[in-house]
Design an enzyme around this catalytic site. Structure first.
Site, short mmCIF file in Angstrom:
data_model
loop_
_atom_site.label_atom_id
_atom_site.label_comp_id
_atom_site.label_asym_id
_atom_site.label_seq_id
_atom_site.Cartn_x
_atom_site.Cartn_y
_atom_site.Cartn_z
N VAL A 43 0.84 -1.19 0.05
CA VAL A 43 0.09 0.14 0.10
C VAL A 43 1.00 1.29 -0.10
O VAL A 43 1.82 1.42 0.70
CB VAL A 43 -0.80 0.12 1.37
CG1 VAL A 43 -0.27 0.07 2.47
CG2 VAL A 43 -1.84 1.15 1.16
N SER A 44 0.42 2.21 -0.93
CA SER A 44 1.43 3.25 -0.85
C SER A 44 0.78 4.36 0.28
O SER A 44 -0.25 4.14 0.75
CB SER A 44 1.21 4.14 -2.21
OG SER A 44 -0.09 4.56 -2.60
N THR A 45 1.37 5.29 0.51
CA THR A 45 0.89 6.26 1.50
C THR A 45 -0.33 6.79 1.34
O THR A 45 -1.37 7.06 2.07
CB THR A 45 2.08 7.40 1.82
OG1 THR A 45 3.39 6.98 1.93
CG2 THR A 45 1.56 8.25 3.03
#
Length: 448
Positions: free
Chosen positions: A9-11
Site C-alpha cells: 500500500v502506498s502512503t
C-alpha cells in the site's frame, strides 16, 4: 500448498480500501477456503508499485524455493508496471514453478486463460499509473503558468513563507538575500560574501545555499517547472536587471581559490591575438627597482608545452590598466554626447496607436464601408507593424538592462585609479568581456 501473501500500500492509499489489514484479511480467508498454508506475509507499506525496488518483494523473491503460490489482493498490488508484472510472473514465478493468484480479478497463472488475462490487466495497471502521472504533470504546469511556485517538498524557499498556497515575503530573510546579491556584485566571491555578512551580523548560511539563491529566478519574480520559467504572483526580492547582472558574473566564475584575491586584475580575460592562448601574469623582482608585473602569452611563458613559442608582445600590468582607464574615459564622453542627442521612443504609445487603427478598420467593416478583402489586407498590414514594434520594444528593453550610465562609468574610472584591489577586480569583471592583445594593439570587448 505453501502460500506467500504479498501486501502493498502506498502512503496515499492508506485512506482507501487497500489498507494492509483489509488485504491480509481477504488473502487469509482465501487460503483457508482452499486449504493452503500461509508460509509468510510480505508487506511493503508506503512503497509505490512503479518499480521493484521494495524490500519485502525482494525478500519474497529470495524465498521462492519455499513457496508454491503467491497471492495478492489485486494485480496492481504486485506492480503498476506492465514490464515489471510480466518480469515477475515469467522470469521468477513460472521459472520456479510458483503459481500466481490475484483474488479480486480471480486470475490464476496455472491456467492458459489466467496467463492471458494477467498480461491484459497489467497493461491497464500501467495505463492508470501513466494517466495519473500525466494529470499531475499538467496540473503542475498549469499552476506554474498561473504564477504559483511548485508545492513539492516540506520546506519554504529562503526569503518566503507559504500562506494559502502563495509565497509571502519574510522581511528578515529577504533583507539578507538582497544584501547577498549586492555584496556578490561587489566581491565576486561567495566565500567573501559569507565573511562580510558575518561581519554585518547576519546568521550565515552554507556556501551551496547562497550559490543556489544567486542563480534562482524566483527572487526576481519568476516560478519554474520542468526547466521552464513563468512570471510569478509573488513579490520579487530583487530586480530582474540585478539578477541578470549576477548571472553574467556567476557564469564567469572559474573555481579559483575563493580565499585569495587574484593578484592579476585581468586574469582570465586576456587572449593572444596571434595564437589564441590566454595571457598569464608573472612578476620579476629587482633589488634596485622593486617588483615589475607583466602579462605574457602562455605559449611564450611556457614554450615547452607548445609546438612553437609565441612571439606576441609582453605587456606591463600598470600600462594595460592605464589603457583600460583611458578607454572608459572615452566611452564616458561618447555616452554623454549620445545621451544628449538620443530621444527615447515611446513604444507603448506607438503600439496603442496601431490598436486604435485596427479598431477603426473593424468599425468600417461592420458599417459596410469596406469589403472583407480590404479588411484582411489592412489587418494583416497593421498586425505586421504591431509585431515589429513589440519586437523592437523587447530588444530596446533588453539593451537598456545591459547599459551602464555615464555617471556609473565615470565612478568606475575613478575607482580603478584609487580603489583597493577587490573593488577594482569587481569593476573589471562587470565591465570587460575580453581583452585581445596583438603586439602593440589592445582590443577590449565590453559587456555593454
Amino acid at each position: 500448498m505453501r502460500a506467500a501473501l504479498y501486501l502493498r500500500v502506498s502512503t496515499q492509499e492508506q485512506t482507501e480500501n487497500y489498507s494492509i489489514e483489509a488485504q491480509r484479511e481477504r488473502l487469509e480467508a482465501y487460503c483457508k477456503s482452499r486449504g493452503w498454508v500461509v508460509y509468510n506475509a510480505y508487506i511493503d507499506g508506503g512503497y509505490s508499485g512503479a518499480n521493484m525496488d521494495r524490500p519485502a518483494l525482494q525478500q519474497m523473491l529470495a524465498d521462492l524455493d519455499n513457496i508454491d503460490v503467491v497471492l495478492v489482493y489485486r494485480l496492481d498490488r504486485l506492480s503498476r508496471s506492465q514490464r515489471d508484472t510480466l518480469t515477475l510472473i515469467e522470469d521468477y514465478f513460472i521459472k520456479n514453478d510458483v503459481a500466481f493468484v490475484s483474488i479480486t480479478e480471480t486470475l490464476d497463472t496455472s491456467t492458459p486463460f489466467g496467463k492471458a488475462m494477467i498480461g491484459i490487466l497489467s497493461v491497464f495497471a500501467q495505463l492508470e499509473r501513466e494517466t495519473i502521472t500525466e494529470r499531475m504533470r499538467l496540473g503542475q504546469i498549469k499552476r506554474a503558468e498561473e504564477g504559483f511556485a511548485a508545492m513539492g517538498g516540506d520546506y519554504d524557499p529562503a526569503g518566503y513563507a507559504r500562506q494559502d498556497g502563495k509565497l509571502i515575503i519574510k522581511p528578515d530573510e529577504a533583507e539578507h538575500i538582497r544584501t547577498a546579491f549586492d555584496l556578490y556584485e561587489q566581491l565576486l566571491s561567495i566565500t567573501k560574501v559569507q565573511r562580510e555578512l558575518k561581519r554585518l551580523g547576519y546568521s550565515v548560511w552554507r556556501f551551496r545555499r547562497y550559490r543556489d539563491i544567486l542563480a534562482n529566478k524566483l527572487y526576481c519574480g519568476y516560478v519554474s517547472y520542468a526547466g521552464q520559467h513563468y512570471r510569478g504572483q509573488h513579490e520579487p526580492i530583487i530586480s530582474e536587471e540585478q539578477f541578470e547582472r549576477v548571472q553574467a558574473l556567476l557564469s564567469r566564475h572559474r573555481g579559483h581559490n575563493a580565499h585569495k584575491a587574484k593578484q592579476s586584475l585581468f586574469s582570465g580575460l586576456i587572449r593572444c591575438g596571434r595564437c589564441g592562448e590566454p595571457f598569464v601574469s608573472y612578476h620579476t623582482s629587482k633589488s634596485k627597482y622593486g617588483v615589475y608585473r607583466y602579462y605574457i602569452c602562455r605559449a611564450k611563458r611556457f614554450p615547452s608545452e607548445y609546438g612553437q613559442k609565441c612571439e606576441n608582445r609582453t605587456w606591463n600590468v600598470k600600462r594595460l590598466e592605464e589603457i583600460v582607464q583611458h578607454e572608459i574615459a572615452l566611452i564616458t564622453l561618447d555616452k554623454e554626447m549620445s545621451e544628449r542627442k538620443s530621444k527615447r521612443i515611446d513604444y507603448n504609445k506607438l503600439i496603442k496607436n496601431v490598436d486604435t487603427k485596427i479598431e477603426r478598420i473593424l468599425s468600417l467593416y461592420a458599417d459596410g464601408e469596406i469589403d472583407r478583402t480590404a479588411l484582411d489586407r489592412q489587418i494583416e498590414k497593421l498586425n505586421a507593424e504591431k509585431n515589429r514594434l513589440i519586437r523592437e520594444r523587447r530588444e530596446y528593453e533588453e539593451s537598456k538592462a545591459k547599459q551602464i550610465s555615464r555617471e556609473e562609468l565615470e565612478r568606475y574610472r575613478i575607482d580603478l585609479a584609487a580603489a583597493d584591489f577587490e573593488t577594482k577586480q569587481a569593476i573589471v569583471q562587470k565591465l570587460i568581456k575580453s581583452i585581445t592583445i596583438n603586439d602593440k594593439s589592445v582590443s577590449i570587448e565590453w559587456f555593454f
